[in-house]
Enzyme design. Sequence first.
Site, PDB file in Angstrom:
ATOM      1  N   CYS A   1       8.634  13.638 -19.648  1.00 63.06           N
ATOM      2  CA  CYS A   1       9.189  13.862 -21.094  1.00 63.06           C
ATOM      3  C   CYS A   1      10.645  13.494 -21.020  1.00 63.06           C
ATOM      4  O   CYS A   1      11.719  13.570 -22.584  1.00 63.06           O
ATOM      5  CB  CYS A   1       8.990  15.110 -21.340  1.00 63.06           C
ATOM      6  SG  CYS A   1       6.621  15.221 -21.137  1.00 63.06           S
TER       7      CYS A   1
ATOM      8  N   HIS B   1      12.466  17.278 -28.062  1.00 64.77           N
ATOM      9  CA  HIS B   1      11.236  16.740 -27.007  1.00 64.77           C
ATOM     10  C   HIS B   1       9.940  17.704 -27.906  1.00 64.77           C
ATOM     11  O   HIS B   1       9.909  18.637 -27.814  1.00 64.77           O
ATOM     12  CB  HIS B   1      11.015  16.693 -25.981  1.00 64.77           C
ATOM     13  CG  HIS B   1       9.612  16.694 -25.481  1.00 64.77           C
ATOM     14  ND1 HIS B   1       8.800  15.411 -25.827  1.00 64.77           N
ATOM     15  CD2 HIS B   1       8.908  17.128 -24.389  1.00 64.77           C
ATOM     16  CE1 HIS B   1       7.747  15.418 -25.193  1.00 64.77           C
ATOM     17  NE2 HIS B   1       7.694  16.923 -23.449  1.00 64.77           N
TER      18      HIS B   1
ATOM     19  N   ASN C   1       2.299  15.051 -27.794  1.00 66.86           N
ATOM     20  CA  ASN C   1       3.158  14.923 -26.896  1.00 66.86           C
ATOM     21  C   ASN C   1       2.698  13.715 -26.660  1.00 66.86           C
ATOM     22  O   ASN C   1       2.621  12.940 -25.465  1.00 66.86           O
ATOM     23  CB  ASN C   1       3.527  15.428 -25.756  1.00 66.86           C
ATOM     24  CG  ASN C   1       4.169  15.978 -24.011  1.00 66.86           C
ATOM     25  OD1 ASN C   1       4.951  14.712 -24.774  1.00 66.86           O
ATOM     26  ND2 ASN C   1       4.494  16.774 -23.799  1.00 66.86           N
TER      27      ASN C   1
END
Length: 323
Positions: free
Chosen positions: A115, A250, A280
């Site tokens: 990520c 993020h 996500n």
Amino acid sequence: MTAKRSLLSGFGGYLPERIVTNDELASRLDTSDDWIRGRTGIGQRHVAGEGDTAVSMAVQAARQALDYAGATPDDVDAIIVATSTPDQAFPSTAVRVQAELGATSGFGFDLAAACSGFIYALSMADSLIRSGQARSALVIGSEVYSRILDWSDRGTCVLFGDGAGAVFLTATQDAGEGTGILSTHLHSDGQYGDLLYVDGATGRHDMPAHLRMQGREVFRHAVGKLSASVDEALAANNLTHADVKWLVPHQANLRIIDGVARKLALPAERVVVTVDRHANTSAASIPLALNEAVRDGRIQKGDLVLMEALGGGLTWGSALARL
């Protein structure tokens, strides 16, 4: 002599057409919309269709970024794709994108930092431009996590979505006003590698290659490490929390985003949030959020933008840019 900087000249994004709501997941899992929203802030996610791949989504996002910048594939010197879900072990996603775009010069490669991948890729591209090895770079995050999820595991499958985001960087001579990428800051600590991982790979036929996560432990590390990385970026540029116009984090979990924003003393209206609609999307989440906020007019030229991410590894980092 003025310093060479990387200017964020173009922005693009792509989300698959199919949307999966929390209610749809609740129809086949022991979960509910309230349970998912209350713990993550997520209401829906986009899921790749049969024709969507890491390459095809990256190409769509890249084309948008080039179009925004008024550039063509001939203007691209480097392509860096951050992905944990490539279509093939090799060739890299980046060279497939290069071929699809018709970018006949330059080079491309993939980068895997989960990520945090976009922050890592942005840092690499910025370094190439600052060193003179490239005059421009496409930095892309493209992920199809739906294909590595265990869809019977409510602790992970509700968290992720698919998509791609891109920025186009061009070299500029800074006139002293701090335009472009000011600094990037990267970190990792492999002793936490088992907190968030995929239990297989091309060379491991004995494993199903599904994403596994110890959610509580990841959350425990996230706010502290991200806040420290944010402070590091500000200190490196002699700036304070008050100087930040936008936080583009993020998009993993709304509670993590809120925690970092509180430490920055940033009001909610200055934090770009897409996790409620995108879930996500790993390395794609920051460029997707950035693209949305630039195109809808929230982020304006001259705004100081702070980006941060944490992912499996553990990896984490931050980037500070003035658009």
